[in-house]
Design an enzyme around this catalytic site. Structure first.
Site, short mmCIF file in Angstrom:
data_model
loop_
_atom_site.label_atom_id
_atom_site.label_comp_id
_atom_site.label_asym_id
_atom_site.label_seq_id
_atom_site.Cartn_x
_atom_site.Cartn_y
_atom_site.Cartn_z
CB SER A 327 -0.94 -0.05 1.21
OG SER A 327 -1.89 0.99 1.17
CG ASP A 390 -6.28 -3.08 -4.26
OD1 ASP A 390 -7.06 -2.20 -3.85
OD2 ASP A 390 -5.11 -3.19 -3.86
CG HIS A 448 -5.50 -2.26 -0.27
ND1 HIS A 448 -4.71 -1.99 -1.37
CD2 HIS A 448 -4.95 -1.55 0.76
CE1 HIS A 448 -3.74 -1.15 -1.03
NE2 HIS A 448 -3.85 -0.88 0.25
#
Length: 546
Positions: A327, A390, A448
């Site tokens: 991320s 995602d 995610h």
């Protein structure tokens, strides 16, 4: 009347029960070789028989129907168990699997440059190379350790710090392989004027944050032990960056502001090389009044990398630099890997350490010129593991990105449009709908989730191939910080938590938060440690070497 043993003889329910009990049973969860939480569907509870029901004697036709139903149910349960078992490699092949895994590991010293991206992973992704899969999962777990070790608790006086001392980092996390393989040499801290939701922990509820009001622990640098270096075929410097785990709104705030890296002190000769401003702020901001972030995350990581590269290349060892993150941590991994190469922190004694990024579910970081500089001119390698469902890897640069024709992109960049972004490296796109363990959900945090990506890696064998867990990695880990596993697996969502939420009993019997100030002081490198290449005056020398 035929004897009961005759193959054509009718069986009573009592005889059927006796014969079924004599059949060989399948191995139970206690005797199987898997050491994971059982994911088989639990049998439905049976309603107790009432007195009235017990007094009703069924007719012969009813008994036959009940028997047929019982046998059908047994066959259905057996088929279901076999289907779920097929999601793992067969038990009778476990020894062969272990031998194959050991064979692949034995190949690592000879193949590490290939696994590190020397040929851009050509021919290794489809079908999936078993050695590359195991290495990707290993580095992904190093990134996951950042989440598991971070103190998010606003009731804690040490909110925003690492819960565990540096010298026992992997042991306290229950990661014995990593504990044997790597020694954490430095913790990394950061501060930023840009507020990333759920990334920076603010003041505690009691307004009693003891250790720092501005700093947050953001990752670590580790180096492989002698034993692990022999297994890897080189001395590996691993850098892991922490990301965000829940709210993803921060991505939408990062769509319009590209900034030249040269303006942030990174010694790039081309002013057209630009990166997203929020990422570079987080990487370069510092607070002179705070001893933990008196120096920026950039300065901290470059100093440590220079020191380790110089030390081990002087011993004549091959050295690699492997950067990982998920991320927002993926963005910092790409930016720091670029900076290490641009600043020549990977160069010592004319030996250049290979730099590679293993990225998980990361957004775009810079523009097209950044990609050209990253890949072509500096030779940094990046393998990006993504989930096709995602949204984070699609941003920023939803409309103008590496997918549009180059002429269109160059015209847009020539007009200085601020939202032209390009991904770097090679993408390995996975699909969570291929996993029979995961449920359909509209929660973007599930698609995610980093543990979900590692689960998908373990089951991926190539496009069009059946999903089978190669290493038997426990699917229950997916629900560690999400609600993504199908409900019939009976794994509670968000199950990972510290025992008693970190509270311990003091000698006088009271429950208290343990004091971390000792290990915070030990883990933090003071000003005197910011020394590079024999410079004992405390000055940074982060410029590009000739």
């Amino acid at each position: 009347m035929p004897s009961p043993s005759s193959p054509m003889a009718p069986l009573s329910c009592r005889d059927l029960s006796a014969q079924l009990s004599s059949l060989p049973h399948r191995a139970t969860a206690a005797t199987t070789t898997h050491t994971q939480i059982s994911l088989r569907r639990a049998p439905a509870p049976r309603a107790p028989l009432t007195t009235a029901k017990r007094l009703q004697l069924p007719s012969a036709a009813t008994r036959d129907d009940a028997l047929a139903s019982l046998v059908g149910q047994l066959e259905q349960n057996l088929t279901q168990d076999e289907e779920e078992d097929d999601l793992y490699l067969p038990d009778d092949a476990s020894s062969a699997r272990r031998r194959a895994a050991q064979k692949h590991q034995d190949e690592l010293p000879a193949r590490w440059r290939e696994i590190h991206g020397s040929d851009d992973w050509a021919g290794l992704l489809d079908p999936m190379d078993p050695l590359l899969r195991s290495e990707l999962i290993r580095y992904g777990e190093l990134a996951q350790a950042c989440y598991d070790a971070f103190d998010y608790d606003l009731a804690s006086r040490y909110c925003g710090s690492c819960k565990y001392p540096r010298r026992a980092f992997f042991e306290r996390l229950g990661m014995p392989d990593a504990a044997r393989g790597y020694a954490v040499t430095r913790y990394l801290y950061a501060t930023s004027n840009f507020r990333f939701p759920n990334f920076f922990s603010g003041r505690s509820r009691a307004d009693a944050k003891l250790w720092s009001q501005r700093a947050n622990w953001i990752g670590y640098v580790a180096v492989s032990t002698d034993e692990e270096s022999a297994r890897l075929g080189r001395r590996d410097i691993a850098i892991a960056w922490r990301g965000t785990i829940t709210r993803l709104e921060w991505v939408s705030d990062l769509m319009d502001y590209l900034r030249p890296v040269a303006d942030e002190g990174i010694p790039c000769p081309d002013p057209e090389v630009k990166v997203e401003s929020g990422f570079v702020d987080l990487y370069t901001d510092k607070d002179p009044s705070c001893r933990f972030c008196k120096y920026s995350a950039r300065e901290q990581v470059l100093v440590e990398v220079r020191k380790l590269v110089a030390h081990y290349t002087a011993l004549g060892e091959d050295v690699s630099i492997s950067v990982t993150g998920h991320s927002l941590g993926s963005s910092l991994a790409i930016l720091s890997a670029y900076d290490i190469a641009e600043s020549a922190a990977n160069l010592s004694n004319v030996q250049r350490a290979a730099v590679c990024v293993y990225s998980f579910s990361g957004p775009r970081v810079g523009n097209g010129r950044f990609r050209e500089r990253f890949e072509g001119e500096l030779g940094v390698k990046a393998l990006r593991v993504t989930n096709v469902h995602d949204n984070v890897p699609r941003m920023p640069g939803i409309f103008l990105n590496e997918g549009v024709p180059e002429m269109v992109r160059r015209v847009a960049e020539g007009l200085r449009m601020p939202w032209c972004y390009s991904h770097v490296g090679v993408e390995l796109a996975l699909d969570h709908k291929r996993s029979p363990f995961l449920k359909d959900t509209l929660d973007p945090g599930c698609s995610h989730n980093l543990e979900a990506h590692l689960h998908l890696l373990d089951g991926y064998h190539g496009s069009g191939e059946r999903f089978v867990l190669a290493s038997g990695r426990d699917p229950a880990l997916v629900n560690k910080a999400s609600d993504f596993l199908k409900d019939h697996h009976c794994v509670p969502p968000f199950w990972r938590q510290d025992e008693n939420k970190g509270m311990v009993r003091a000698p006088d019997g009271r429950w208290i938060q343990p004091d971390r100030r000792g290990h915070l002081d030990d883990d933090h490198h003071h000003d005197g440690h910011h020394v590079v290449d024999g410079d004992h005056h405390g000055h940074f020398r982060l410029f590009r070497q000739p």
